[in-house]
Design a protein around this motif. Structure first.
Motif, short mmCIF file in Angstrom:
data_model
loop_
_atom_site.label_atom_id
_atom_site.label_comp_id
_atom_site.label_asym_id
_atom_site.label_seq_id
_atom_site.Cartn_x
_atom_site.Cartn_y
_atom_site.Cartn_z
N THR A 21 0.83 -1.20 0.00
CA THR A 21 0.00 0.00 0.00
C THR A 21 0.87 1.25 0.00
O THR A 21 0.51 2.28 -0.59
CB THR A 21 -0.92 0.01 1.25
N ILE A 22 2.02 1.17 0.65
CA ILE A 22 2.95 2.30 0.70
C ILE A 22 3.93 2.26 -0.46
O ILE A 22 4.20 3.28 -1.10
CB ILE A 22 3.75 2.27 2.03
N LYS A 23 4.43 1.07 -0.78
CA LYS A 23 5.46 0.95 -1.81
C LYS A 23 4.92 1.15 -3.22
O LYS A 23 5.61 1.66 -4.10
CB LYS A 23 6.12 -0.42 -1.70
N SER A 40 6.49 12.79 3.27
CA SER A 40 7.90 13.00 2.94
C SER A 40 8.61 11.66 2.88
O SER A 40 8.09 10.63 3.33
CB SER A 40 8.57 13.87 4.00
N GLU A 41 9.82 11.65 2.34
CA GLU A 41 10.60 10.41 2.29
C GLU A 41 10.87 9.88 3.69
O GLU A 41 10.85 8.67 3.92
CB GLU A 41 11.92 10.67 1.55
N LYS A 42 11.12 10.78 4.63
CA LYS A 42 11.34 10.37 6.01
C LYS A 42 10.10 9.69 6.57
O LYS A 42 10.20 8.63 7.22
CB LYS A 42 11.71 11.59 6.87
N GLU A 43 8.93 10.27 6.32
CA GLU A 43 7.68 9.69 6.83
C GLU A 43 7.42 8.32 6.20
O GLU A 43 6.96 7.40 6.89
CB GLU A 43 6.52 10.64 6.55
N LEU A 44 7.70 8.19 4.92
CA LEU A 44 7.50 6.90 4.25
C LEU A 44 8.41 5.83 4.84
O LEU A 44 7.98 4.69 5.08
CB LEU A 44 7.76 7.04 2.74
N ASN A 45 9.65 6.19 5.11
CA ASN A 45 10.58 5.24 5.73
C ASN A 45 10.13 4.88 7.14
O ASN A 45 10.26 3.72 7.57
CB ASN A 45 12.00 5.83 5.76
N GLN A 46 9.60 5.86 7.87
CA GLN A 46 9.09 5.59 9.22
C GLN A 46 7.91 4.61 9.15
O GLN A 46 7.83 3.68 9.95
CB GLN A 46 8.65 6.89 9.89
N LEU A 47 7.03 4.82 8.19
CA LEU A 47 5.88 3.94 8.04
C LEU A 47 6.30 2.51 7.71
O LEU A 47 5.76 1.55 8.27
CB LEU A 47 4.95 4.46 6.94
#
Length: 237
Positions: A21-23, A40-47
């Protein structure tokens, strides 16, 4: 489709989180695509890290079901019990996560994206998990457990003085091991360790119930504490 490939390639440990769902948000519709694009990229990595932590917690819970003789026997008789139990654990994780997001002022879009991840991870099992004897739909079960676990988790972590911690322990055993996804929850606040009111505990006596509940709680404490600590490490960066 990537979604189904991922399901069948993973180890058989029951319910798992589907982070496609995220990727690959475009595969899941305009609403999700817009949500993911807003992060943001940071938020996506956190998720993605949070998804891994949830998966580890589900796996820890699976190992209890595989090692505990009572749980293993029940799962052998009805394999779907494991999935029901993991759904309960996932709802506990969700309640704890939303409280942490609020405390750390995490953006609403972040939580909404995770909600969809959980939704699609569970939705493929809906026909097996939800029926007239449990809750009729995923949304009905989600709404009920979100409200219920807010009280139980608050008591577990010592935030709710009106709710006995011993009662919370027994509630967790009732909901995650003895009767996952039960809709008979009217007397949960009157429970104590080893005592489940109204509904008879399978074929076990009070002493066995107490031992089983304490054994589970010891495992649960390790899992939930590790989960909580790792989530803090991710969202506080």
């Amino acid at each position: 489709m990537i979604f189904f490939d991922k399901i069948f390639k993973k180890k058989k440990v029951g319910l798992r989180i589907i982070d496609d769902t995220i990727k690959f948000p475009r595969s899941w519709g305009k609403q999700i695509n817009l949500l993911v694009q807003s992060l943001s990229e940071k938020e996506l990595n956190q998720l993605l890290n949070i998804c891994k932590i949830i998966d580890k917690h589900l796996e820890h819970h699976y190992k209890f079901w595989r090692k505990n003789e009572i749980a293993k026997s029940n799962m052998k008789a009805d394999p779907i019990l494991l999935y029901k139990s993991q759904f309960e654990l996932l709802m506990i994780d969700w309640v704890l996560l939303t409280q942490k997001f609020k405390k750390n002022e995490i953006r609403e879009e972040f939580g909404q994206t995770l909600w969809w991840v959980i939704h699609y991870s569970v939705n493929i099992y809906s026909s097996a998990l939800f029926n007239n004897s449990t809750y009729k739909t995923y949304n009905e079960a989600f709404a009920n457990r979100q409200e219920l676990y807010f009280e139980i988790v608050s008591s577990y972590f010592g935030y709710n003085r009106d709710y006995s911690k011993e009662t919370a322990f027994q509630n967790l055993y009732t909901l995650l091991i003895a009767y996952p996804l039960t809709n008979n929850i009217s007397n949960l606040k009157d429970e104590m360790i080893g005592i489940k009111l109204e509904v008879q505990f399978l074929s076990f006596n009070g002493f066995d119930n107490t031992v089983n509940a304490i054994t589970f709680i010891n495992s649960f404490q390790k899992g939930i504490n590790t989960f909580s600590e790792k989530i803090d490490q991710v969202i506080q960066k």
